[in-house]
Write a protein that holds these residues in place. Structure first.
Motif, PDB file in Angstrom:
ATOM      1  N   ARG A  13    -101.417  34.960  -2.391  1.00 45.38           N
ATOM      2  CA  ARG A  13    -101.881  34.100  -3.562  1.00 45.38           C
ATOM      3  C   ARG A  13    -102.502  32.779  -2.924  1.00 45.38           C
ATOM      4  NH1 ARG A  13     -97.680  30.568  -4.608  1.00 45.38           N
ATOM      5  NH2 ARG A  13     -98.219  29.867  -2.692  1.00 45.38           N
ATOM      6  N   ASN A  14    -102.625  32.728  -1.290  1.00 47.90           N
ATOM      7  CA  ASN A  14    -102.914  31.970  -0.604  1.00 47.90           C
ATOM      8  C   ASN A  14    -104.534  32.301  -0.650  1.00 47.90           C
ATOM      9  OD1 ASN A  14     -99.942  30.103  -0.719  1.00 47.90           O
ATOM     10  ND2 ASN A  14    -100.244  30.432   0.498  1.00 47.90           N
ATOM     11  N   ASP A  15    -104.483  33.462  -0.192  1.00 40.91           N
ATOM     12  CA  ASP A  15    -105.976  34.016   1.164  1.00 40.91           C
ATOM     13  C   ASP A  15    -106.609  33.984  -0.781  1.00 40.91           C
ATOM     14  OD1 ASP A  15    -105.132  34.229   3.471  1.00 40.91           O
ATOM     15  OD2 ASP A  15    -104.428  36.340   3.180  1.00 40.91           O
ATOM     16  N   LEU A  16    -106.400  33.784  -2.024  1.00 34.48           N
ATOM     17  CA  LEU A  16    -107.016  34.133  -2.880  1.00 34.48           C
ATOM     18  C   LEU A  16    -107.672  32.747  -3.971  1.00 34.48           C
ATOM     19  CD1 LEU A  16    -108.254  35.778  -5.195  1.00 34.48           C
ATOM     20  CD2 LEU A  16    -106.146  35.393  -6.671  1.00 34.48           C
ATOM     21  N   ASP A  17    -106.846  31.913  -3.475  1.00 36.91           N
ATOM     22  CA  ASP A  17    -106.796  30.786  -3.601  1.00 36.91           C
ATOM     23  C   ASP A  17    -108.172  29.992  -2.492  1.00 36.91           C
ATOM     24  OD1 ASP A  17    -105.462  30.645  -5.735  1.00 36.91           O
ATOM     25  OD2 ASP A  17    -103.619  29.371  -4.253  1.00 36.91           O
ATOM     26  N   THR A  18    -107.917  30.197  -1.075  1.00 35.81           N
ATOM     27  CA  THR A  18    -109.194  30.142  -0.345  1.00 35.81           C
ATOM     28  C   THR A  18    -110.539  30.832  -0.294  1.00 35.81           C
ATOM     29  OG1 THR A  18    -106.685  29.656   1.561  1.00 35.81           O
ATOM     30  CG2 THR A  18    -109.330  29.891   2.615  1.00 35.81           C
ATOM     31  N   PHE A  19    -110.157  32.267  -0.612  1.00 35.36           N
ATOM     32  CA  PHE A  19    -111.359  31.896  -1.064  1.00 35.36           C
ATOM     33  C   PHE A  19    -112.817  31.842  -2.435  1.00 35.36           C
ATOM     34  CE2 PHE A  19    -113.810  35.758  -3.399  1.00 35.36           C
ATOM     35  CZ  PHE A  19    -114.481  37.013  -2.043  1.00 35.36           C
ATOM     36  N   ALA A  20    -111.520  31.538  -3.441  1.00 35.14           N
ATOM     37  CA  ALA A  20    -112.717  31.841  -4.027  1.00 35.14           C
ATOM     38  C   ALA A  20    -112.780  29.333  -3.934  1.00 35.14           C
ATOM     39  CB  ALA A  20    -110.863  30.398  -5.426  1.00 35.14           C
ATOM     40  N   LYS A  21    -111.852  28.504  -3.574  1.00 37.81           N
ATOM     41  CA  LYS A  21    -112.904  27.549  -2.819  1.00 37.81           C
ATOM     42  C   LYS A  21    -113.729  27.772  -2.121  1.00 37.81           C
ATOM     43  CE  LYS A  21    -109.703  24.109  -2.268  1.00 37.81           C
ATOM     44  NZ  LYS A  21    -109.280  22.843  -1.510  1.00 37.81           N
ATOM     45  N   GLU A  22    -113.739  28.777  -0.659  1.00 36.60           N
ATOM     46  CA  GLU A  22    -115.048  29.320   0.258  1.00 36.60           C
ATOM     47  C   GLU A  22    -116.216  29.587  -1.016  1.00 36.60           C
ATOM     48  OE1 GLU A  22    -112.726  31.008   3.368  1.00 36.60           O
ATOM     49  OE2 GLU A  22    -112.194  29.274   3.936  1.00 36.60           O
ATOM     50  N   HIS A  23    -115.805  30.366  -1.479  1.00 40.24           N
ATOM     51  CA  HIS A  23    -116.709  30.899  -2.664  1.00 40.24           C
ATOM     52  C   HIS A  23    -117.438  30.394  -3.520  1.00 40.24           C
ATOM     53  CE1 HIS A  23    -115.607  33.771   0.486  1.00 40.24           C
ATOM     54  NE2 HIS A  23    -117.096  33.811   0.506  1.00 40.24           N
ATOM     55  N   GLY A  24    -116.861  29.281  -4.004  1.00 46.44           N
ATOM     56  CA  GLY A  24    -118.011  28.619  -5.682  1.00 46.44           C
ATOM     57  C   GLY A  24    -116.900  29.121  -6.552  1.00 46.44           C
ATOM     58  N   TYR A  25    -116.333  29.541  -6.398  1.00 42.18           N
ATOM     59  CA  TYR A  25    -115.762  30.226  -7.450  1.00 42.18           C
ATOM     60  C   TYR A  25    -114.504  28.893  -8.780  1.00 42.18           C
ATOM     61  CZ  TYR A  25    -116.149  35.324  -6.484  1.00 42.18           C
ATOM     62  OH  TYR A  25    -117.058  36.103  -5.952  1.00 42.18           O
ATOM     63  N   SER A  26    -114.330  29.267  -9.496  1.00 44.48           N
ATOM     64  CA  SER A  26    -113.576  27.742 -10.681  1.00 44.48           C
ATOM     65  C   SER A  26    -111.813  28.160 -10.339  1.00 44.48           C
ATOM     66  CB  SER A  26    -114.047  28.209 -12.079  1.00 44.48           C
ATOM     67  OG  SER A  26    -113.824  29.620 -12.606  1.00 44.48           O
ATOM     68  N   GLY A  27    -111.411  29.155  -9.913  1.00 46.96           N
ATOM     69  CA  GLY A  27    -110.440  29.330  -9.317  1.00 46.96           C
ATOM     70  C   GLY A  27    -110.110  31.291  -9.519  1.00 46.96           C
ATOM     71  N   ARG A  28    -108.571  31.135  -8.606  1.00 51.90           N
ATOM     72  CA  ARG A  28    -108.057  32.393  -8.689  1.00 51.90           C
ATOM     73  C   ARG A  28    -108.097  33.488 -10.140  1.00 51.90           C
ATOM     74  NH1 ARG A  28    -102.108  30.819  -8.844  1.00 51.90           N
ATOM     75  NH2 ARG A  28    -102.548  29.960  -7.181  1.00 51.90           N
ATOM     76  N   SER A  29    -108.173  32.693 -11.532  1.00 50.53           N
ATOM     77  CA  SER A  29    -108.402  33.114 -12.309  1.00 50.53           C
ATOM     78  C   SER A  29    -110.068  35.011 -12.534  1.00 50.53           C
ATOM     79  CB  SER A  29    -108.536  33.172 -13.649  1.00 50.53           C
ATOM     80  OG  SER A  29    -107.734  33.289 -13.727  1.00 50.53           O
ATOM     81  N   GLU A  30    -110.894  33.560 -11.787  1.00 48.68           N
ATOM     82  CA  GLU A  30    -112.480  33.922 -12.141  1.00 48.68           C
ATOM     83  C   GLU A  30    -112.556  34.811 -10.532  1.00 48.68           C
ATOM     84  OE1 GLU A  30    -117.023  32.546 -11.550  1.00 48.68           O
ATOM     85  OE2 GLU A  30    -115.643  31.240 -11.476  1.00 48.68           O
ATOM     86  N   VAL A  31    -111.663  34.493  -9.947  1.00 50.52           N
ATOM     87  CA  VAL A  31    -112.086  35.737  -8.477  1.00 50.52           C
ATOM     88  C   VAL A  31    -111.074  37.660  -8.625  1.00 50.52           C
ATOM     89  CG1 VAL A  31    -111.170  36.769  -6.598  1.00 50.52           C
ATOM     90  CG2 VAL A  31    -112.049  34.005  -6.863  1.00 50.52           C
ATOM     91  N   ILE A  32    -110.365  37.320  -9.877  1.00 50.48           N
ATOM     92  CA  ILE A  32    -109.241  38.214  -9.800  1.00 50.48           C
ATOM     93  C   ILE A  32    -109.878  39.185 -11.468  1.00 50.48           C
ATOM     94  CG2 ILE A  32    -106.986  39.017 -11.478  1.00 50.48           C
ATOM     95  CD1 ILE A  32    -105.768  36.946  -9.714  1.00 50.48           C
ATOM     96  N   ARG A  33    -110.399  38.430 -11.949  1.00 53.42           N
ATOM     97  CA  ARG A  33    -111.649  38.917 -13.244  1.00 53.42           C
ATOM     98  C   ARG A  33    -112.383  39.780 -12.719  1.00 53.42           C
ATOM     99  NH1 ARG A  33    -110.803  34.478 -15.914  1.00 53.42           N
ATOM    100  NH2 ARG A  33    -112.344  33.327 -15.135  1.00 53.42           N
ATOM    101  N   GLU A  34    -113.399  39.576 -11.432  1.00 59.22           N
ATOM    102  CA  GLU A  34    -114.268  40.011 -10.602  1.00 59.22           C
ATOM    103  C   GLU A  34    -113.940  40.865 -10.151  1.00 59.22           C
ATOM    104  OE1 GLU A  34    -117.568  38.562  -7.135  1.00 59.22           O
ATOM    105  OE2 GLU A  34    -118.011  37.750  -9.001  1.00 59.22           O
TER     106      GLU A  34
END
Length: 143
Positions: A13-34
């Motif tokens: 979860r922490n890695d996901l949040d960091t990834f989302a922030k570093e790559h300009g995603y609106s949040g973890r939901s957007e990363v998980i959807r993609e």
């Protein structure tokens, strides 16, 4: 949009949040959807659909994880027929373990095998390659 909840380790979860922030995603939901869309697309029909393939599957996981090692053994037994080679190696200074499989199977069966290895444990990292057998032996495709 419906809400779907998912269980994951705190580290993931922490890695996901960091990834989302570093790559300009609106949040973890957007990363998980993609990520879900990419995974589903990966398993859709390809030009290999009706072919036999050779697949190499590499799984990396923590050192001294008896449950994961037991699951890998179960997978070896479950898929004994298509497995052409299998090795287990420990990384230097017990940094982790690497399980490598080479399988020969129908494309669909290869994808099933890959999915089974991926599902062994959430901490298992899996990479794979798939090559149609006729690429290696063009005469075989002419028969």
């Amino acid at each position: 949009m419906p809400i779907v909840s998912s269980s994951m380790t705190e580290q993931l979860r922490n890695d996901l949040d960091t990834f989302a922030k570093e790559h300009g995603y609106s949040g973890r939901s957007e990363v998980i959807r993609e990520a879900c869309q990419s995974l589903l697309e990966e398993y859709q029909e390809t030009e290999y659909q009706d072919q036999r393939v050779l697949a190499t599957v590499t799984a990396v996981f923590g050192y001294d994880e008896p449950e994961i090692e037991r699951r890998m053994m179960d997978i070896r037994h479950e898929f004994e027929a298509p497995i052409r080679s299998n090795s287990h190696n420990c990384l230097e200074e017990n940094a982790g373990c690497v399980e490598t499989f080479v399988i020969e199977a129908a494309y669909h069966d290869a994808l099933q095998f890959i999915g089974t290895v991926r599902g062994a444990d959430e901490s298992v990292s899996v990479e794979y390659t798939v090559v149609p057998i006729d690429v290696m032996d063009p005469q075989r495709s002419e028969q």
